[in-house]
Design a protein around this motif. Structure first.
Motif, short mmCIF file in Angstrom:
data_model
loop_
_atom_site.label_atom_id
_atom_site.label_comp_id
_atom_site.label_asym_id
_atom_site.label_seq_id
_atom_site.Cartn_x
_atom_site.Cartn_y
_atom_site.Cartn_z
N THR A 46 -15.40 -25.79 39.63
CA THR A 46 -15.15 -27.23 39.55
C THR A 46 -14.52 -27.62 38.22
N VAL A 47 -15.09 -27.14 37.12
CA VAL A 47 -14.54 -27.48 35.80
C VAL A 47 -13.15 -26.89 35.62
N GLY A 53 -6.06 -29.60 37.42
CA GLY A 53 -5.48 -30.81 37.97
C GLY A 53 -5.08 -31.79 36.88
N PHE A 54 -5.93 -31.91 35.85
CA PHE A 54 -5.62 -32.83 34.75
C PHE A 54 -4.34 -32.41 34.03
N PHE A 55 -4.23 -31.12 33.69
CA PHE A 55 -3.01 -30.63 33.02
C PHE A 55 -1.78 -30.84 33.91
N SER A 56 -1.93 -30.57 35.20
CA SER A 56 -0.80 -30.69 36.12
C SER A 56 -0.34 -32.13 36.26
N LEU A 206 2.83 -26.84 39.59
CA LEU A 206 2.19 -28.07 39.12
C LEU A 206 1.73 -28.94 40.29
N LEU A 207 2.53 -29.01 41.34
CA LEU A 207 2.13 -29.77 42.52
C LEU A 207 0.90 -29.15 43.17
N THR A 208 0.85 -27.82 43.19
CA THR A 208 -0.35 -27.14 43.69
C THR A 208 -1.56 -27.47 42.83
N GLY A 209 -1.33 -27.57 41.51
CA GLY A 209 -2.41 -27.93 40.61
C GLY A 209 -2.94 -29.33 40.85
N VAL A 210 -2.03 -30.27 41.14
CA VAL A 210 -2.45 -31.64 41.45
C VAL A 210 -3.32 -31.64 42.71
N ALA A 211 -2.88 -30.92 43.76
CA ALA A 211 -3.65 -30.86 45.00
C ALA A 211 -5.02 -30.21 44.77
N THR A 212 -5.05 -29.16 43.95
CA THR A 212 -6.32 -28.49 43.66
C THR A 212 -7.26 -29.40 42.89
#
Length: 329
Positions: A46-47, A53-56, A206-212
């Protein structure tokens, strides 16, 4: 013709370099659970992915409208699926496996990723065929088998405590689940990268990071169980570690891997995933403060030779390929 050959060789070398860099980043994920044994696998995941997600979001936000317009129909659902299979779900399973049966056994099982992804990748159009990959696959299986023998003969591996045996079994099943989850991610992600030729490998990561990150928000209530038992200083160290893993393993590792998928056929991409196993074993030795055993050294040699054989098997087709494998992101 010579310029096309030079571009193909350049793409091959760049793909190998990016694959190696991705493995170096990903190998760190096996150490985090050992560094923070008092936190659960769900809390670790989770962390890590909230920070990812925050970085993305921070990096995507200035260009959000333009990037969002490039996502085709079904792309948002695909990003959520990739975030689950390749990130959140995969890491929860791997973290649980490390906790229950140790770094070595977990890295052994996930070490079969190159074999699984390589075999599945033979169905793609740019594959040299399974027959040409057999020597590489055999070398890889030999290397993984040697590492497995080392782990099985480690002190405490043959304990008679049934509770320990059940924990090892559950950890083994979690590692198998992680293997299946990431195999699905690898193939689906590579296909989307080929489909979205106008979207860079970095932006797709980055888009994958936002979704995650969005998915990780829904896990917070479940991850809070037992959170109050940790002192504030421990939480600070935990969050710093999660941010570091998110930045290096998730963000940078994901970008390196996406570039690898753009530059190399899926069968060779699968072989490059062995870098995660090699670096996980290396980091594990550093963490435990020991040198690799002779058996582990032999296993590493077999794994490296496997990648070399796979590269040679792909070199002729790479040399004659057109610019479809040229760097794009």
């Amino acid at each position: 013709m010579n310029s096309s050959r030079a571009r193909s060789h350049s793409s091959l070398l760049a793909g190998l370099g990016n694959g190696l860099a991705a493995g170096a980043c990903w190998g760190l994920v096996f150490i985090a659970p050992a560094m923070m044994p008092d936190f659960t696998a769900l809390q670790l995941a989770t962390v890590r992915y909230l920070m990812y997600g925050f970085f993305s979001v921070a990096l995507v936000l200035p260009r959000w409208r333009r990037l969002a317009a490039c996502i085709p129909q079904g792309g948002r659902a695909a990003l959520l699926g990739l975030g689950l299979t390749g990130n959140l779900g995969y890491y929860i399973l791997i973290a649980m496996a490390v906790r229950l049966c140790g770094i070595n056994i977990t890295s052994i099982i996930t070490g079969f990723l190159p074999v699984i992804v390589g075999i599945l990748g033979t169905r793609e159009g740019d594959s040299p065929g399974l027959r040409r990959l057999v020597p590489s696959m055999l070398l890889m299986v030999a290397g993984i088998s040697l590492t497995a023998l080392q782990a099985l003969h480690a002190p405490g591996a043959g304990t008679d405590d049934p509770r320990v045996d059940m924990a090892h079994l559950l950890g083994f099943l979690c590692a198998i689940g992680g293997l299946a989850s990431w195999s699905i991610f690898a193939l689906a992600n590579a296909r989307w990268l080929r489909r979205l030729s106008d979207t860079s490998a970095g932006d797709w990561g980055l888009l994958t990071g936002v979704a995650t990150g969005v998915e990780a928000l829904f896990v917070i209530p479940f991850a809070c169980h037992g959170a109050m038992s940790h002192p504030p200083s421990r939480w600070v160290a935990f969050i710093v570690l999660g941010a570091f893993i998110a930045l290096v393993s998730s963000l940078l590792g994901g970008i390196f891997w996406n570039r690898t998928c753009r530059l190399l056929p899926m069968t060779l991409c699968g072989q490059m995933a062995v870098g995660e196993t090699l670096f996980a074993l290396f980091y594990g030795c550093l963490w435990t403060g020991r040198w690799p055993t002779a058996m582990e050294g032999a296993a590493v040699l077999f794994l490296v030779l496997s990648v070399v054989c796979s590269t040679l098997a792909h070199a002729p087709s790479s040399a004659s390929s057109d610019t479809s494998h040229a760097p794009t992101g």
